[in-house]
Design a protein around this motif. Sequence first.
Motif, PDB file in Angstrom:
ATOM      1  N   SER A 294     -20.370 -35.013  14.582  1.00 56.46           N
ATOM      2  CA  SER A 294     -19.138 -34.205  14.613  1.00 56.46           C
ATOM      3  C   SER A 294     -18.129 -34.719  13.601  1.00 56.46           C
ATOM      4  CB  SER A 294     -18.530 -34.220  16.011  1.00 56.46           C
ATOM      5  OG  SER A 294     -19.417 -33.674  16.956  1.00 56.46           O
ATOM      6  N   ARG A 295     -17.971 -36.049  13.536  1.00 53.02           N
ATOM      7  CA  ARG A 295     -16.994 -36.621  12.612  1.00 53.02           C
ATOM      8  C   ARG A 295     -17.312 -36.295  11.150  1.00 53.02           C
ATOM      9  NH1 ARG A 295     -17.867 -41.297  15.722  1.00 53.02           N
ATOM     10  NH2 ARG A 295     -18.864 -42.335  13.936  1.00 53.02           N
ATOM     11  N   HIS A 296     -18.593 -36.169  10.836  1.00 54.66           N
ATOM     12  CA  HIS A 296     -18.994 -35.997   9.432  1.00 54.66           C
ATOM     13  C   HIS A 296     -19.098 -34.538   9.001  1.00 54.66           C
ATOM     14  CE1 HIS A 296     -19.816 -40.084   7.981  1.00 54.66           C
ATOM     15  NE2 HIS A 296     -20.155 -40.377   9.234  1.00 54.66           N
TER      16      HIS A 296
ATOM     17  N   ALA B 257     -23.962 -31.923   2.357  1.00 54.83           N
ATOM     18  CA  ALA B 257     -24.758 -33.067   1.910  1.00 54.83           C
ATOM     19  C   ALA B 257     -25.148 -33.946   3.088  1.00 54.83           C
ATOM     20  CB  ALA B 257     -23.960 -33.875   0.878  1.00 54.83           C
ATOM     21  N   PHE B 258     -24.222 -34.134   4.030  1.00 53.17           N
ATOM     22  CA  PHE B 258     -24.528 -34.917   5.223  1.00 53.17           C
ATOM     23  C   PHE B 258     -25.641 -34.251   6.023  1.00 53.17           C
ATOM     24  CE2 PHE B 258     -24.064 -35.834   9.718  1.00 53.17           C
ATOM     25  CZ  PHE B 258     -23.936 -37.218   9.742  1.00 53.17           C
TER      26      PHE B 258
ATOM     27  N   ASP C 120     -16.167 -20.833   3.036  1.00 49.27           N
ATOM     28  CA  ASP C 120     -16.825 -22.118   3.254  1.00 49.27           C
ATOM     29  C   ASP C 120     -18.308 -21.933   3.517  1.00 49.27           C
ATOM     30  OD1 ASP C 120     -14.438 -23.357   2.916  1.00 49.27           O
ATOM     31  OD2 ASP C 120     -14.027 -23.638   5.053  1.00 49.27           O
ATOM     32  N   PHE C 121     -18.640 -20.870   4.265  1.00 52.62           N
ATOM     33  CA  PHE C 121     -20.047 -20.601   4.556  1.00 52.62           C
ATOM     34  C   PHE C 121     -20.803 -20.275   3.274  1.00 52.62           C
ATOM     35  CE2 PHE C 121     -23.579 -17.804   5.637  1.00 52.62           C
ATOM     36  CZ  PHE C 121     -24.232 -18.574   6.596  1.00 52.62           C
TER      37      PHE C 121
ATOM     38  N   THR D 247     -15.113 -30.885   3.945  1.00 52.43           N
ATOM     39  CA  THR D 247     -15.352 -29.856   2.935  1.00 52.43           C
ATOM     40  C   THR D 247     -16.801 -29.388   3.022  1.00 52.43           C
ATOM     41  OG1 THR D 247     -16.023 -31.468   1.254  1.00 52.43           O
ATOM     42  CG2 THR D 247     -13.667 -30.930   1.407  1.00 52.43           C
ATOM     43  N   PRO D 248     -17.073 -28.151   2.612  1.00 49.75           N
ATOM     44  CA  PRO D 248     -18.459 -27.651   2.669  1.00 49.75           C
ATOM     45  C   PRO D 248     -19.441 -28.546   1.908  1.00 49.75           C
ATOM     46  CG  PRO D 248     -16.937 -25.856   2.231  1.00 49.75           C
ATOM     47  CD  PRO D 248     -16.136 -27.108   2.150  1.00 49.75           C
TER      48      PRO D 248
END
Length: 762
Positions: free
Chosen positions: A647-649, A660-661, A694-695, A654-655
Amino acid sequence: MDERLHIFGIRHHGPGSAALLVRALDAVEPACVLIEGPPEADELIRFAQLPGMKPPLALLVHAASDANAAFFFPQAEFSPEWQAMLWALRRDVPARFIDWPAGIHIHALIAQKNDPEEMQVEHDPDPLDALAAAAGYGDGEAFWNSLIEQGRLEEDSAATAGEQALQVFAGIEAAMTAVRAAAPEERSERGGMRESQREAWMRIHIRQALKEHSGKIAAVVGAWHTSALRTGATASGDKALVKELTRAKVEATWVPWTDSRLGAASGYGAGVISPGWYSHLWSLYERRASTTPEEFAAQWQAKTAGMLRKEGYLTPTASAIEAARLSLALASMRERRVPALEEMREAALATLCHGDEVPLRIIERKLYVGERVGEIDSAVPQMPLARDLALWQKKTRLKPEDVETEQRVDLRSEAGLLKSTLLHRLLILKVPWGKLVEADAGRGTFREVWRLRWAPELSVALAEALVYGGTIEQAAGNAQLDRAAKSNSISELAEMVRETLVADLPDAATACIERLQAAAVQAAEITELMLAVPPLVRVLRYGTARKLPEEQLRALVHALSVEVNAGVRLASHNLDDEAATARVQAMQSYDEALRLFADSTLIEQWQNHLSGTVDDPQVSAAIAGLSLRRLHEFGTWAGEEVESAFSRHVIGETPQRAGAFLENFLRGGSEVLLHDEPLLNLIDAWLCGLEEQDFIESLPLLRRSFAEFDIVARRHVMQRITHGRREQAQLTQSEGAADDAFALALPLLCQILGIDVQEGAA
């Protein structure tokens, strides 16, 4: 030129030309035979008649200072030059090559490296095309084949064969003289000058032979050159033309060649369409008896049918007879006396294969091209490495072949270990006879699977490796020592250690290990250190099959791993995309290697430092994602901790960073989503909460994240999401109501996962 001179214009690889040449030589009985070829190889002619010389072969000529500057002079059993050599040797008649020195050509090859203009390749039109068009043939190749290469099969008078051959060569010379006189000047100035200089060298050799011998002289050259060798050029003019040419010092030897490299499809300028077809023609010419078209067609179609049977196809004798008859009928319709390869193939396709191209394509390499690799007699002086390789081939029973074969090696047996050692040493020498496609698989750690295929260029690579030593073992060890001394890359040095150990080069391995240890002390790049560990760990798995410095290797792996574990978090701060991608790949390899190494202390340290990378906000998102995935797989973190870190990441990020995460968190498979429903719901909620822009920005990363999932896994993920949505809808809405928002999003979500909408809704 002197009337004692007999010039025979031939095609460089033609069975009909070779048969005519042998008969013409029998009739002329020359005192000396001159052959178009590199004069530096004159001393190698005498070996042609040795019993162990089995074509296809080639003269390899290379610069003494640079073996890579080389060229080949191939010979098949049906090459006129080869038959000219054998004829002279059988009758104890002097024979020598008369083309311009190979050193001139080699010097030009070296110059090409520094002059791009010299690299331009000139493609000249076939000079016979004009004659072919007048005679009703599609091209010069078909014209020459019909008249010369297979047009002499019906000759039946042995008494007049020699005179007939001389008449044919006279006709060839007259035709080529006329063609050359009428040919347009399409060559570049440079190409025309080179041709003039070559022919000047030939005339100089011919004049020298006429002075040395009182009898007749036979010159065997390409048909294009015949008229130029009879011109009124003066000796002084020819000498002036070649006076300024620069030569390189060269060395020459016989090497094995292959049928496939005789083919035009290989890119060889003088190659023939079908070496297998020409070999069949030559076997008929060698009998020195006439062959009727019927007999000729029957033999070829019987050969075709036999190969099809070996591949499991039903080819009755009656079908082979019909194929022979059809090929004769096609030849008659096209006004040819004897069926050509075209008619033979069409007839086989129609009658033996019932119009199906597949069976014919299965055998066409063996039938039309051939799979032979030539052999060199043991008495022939060869390069030291080539001689040592021949001994290794006998010892290991590995025969060079022109087709790709699979060799399964059991390292527990002495024979298997010898094969593996040889092939690994050749790889170090950059002689890739074998390609290792599987290791450490099958029964424990004792098997290797190699794919082998011999190519003539490997002889050049052997010549290049001579600078390192005269035996395979010595050269491989010295080559590795030389590379290690020049390298400062930790990962490269680690790979060199692995290569020397599996190639059974203990002294070189020790030196490479010491070089690696010295370089590791100065290393600051964690990615390099990570990449150094996997090859060392892999090589330890050979410990029960090969004698290895296991204690020294384990100490080295342990030291490198401690450095990696201690520095991975800080070294992962603020990396750009390229560096982060390289680090993620290195981390994956290192993580797998650490598990194989099975040191519990190192693994515990690694997991602790991965925890630090996940909690460090300055660590690259890609690295944090992979770290969390590994902690989840290890079971180091409980489910709630993983979900909280996830959740934190992703939420509020940002998208680009969130994507990337996610991409690296999902790296490695779909199990993390299929077996952790809270985490799946968390990803689902994050996706649904993204703003439209963002999507859109996240979409490429999302598609890449799910790309590793197979179609079954994608379908299961979709079903779990759909099932969870339905349960949620039943709890929050009245009975029978539909989740309109989810229904609208479903098609797009299916598109991301790469599955059909109907499957996703099932």
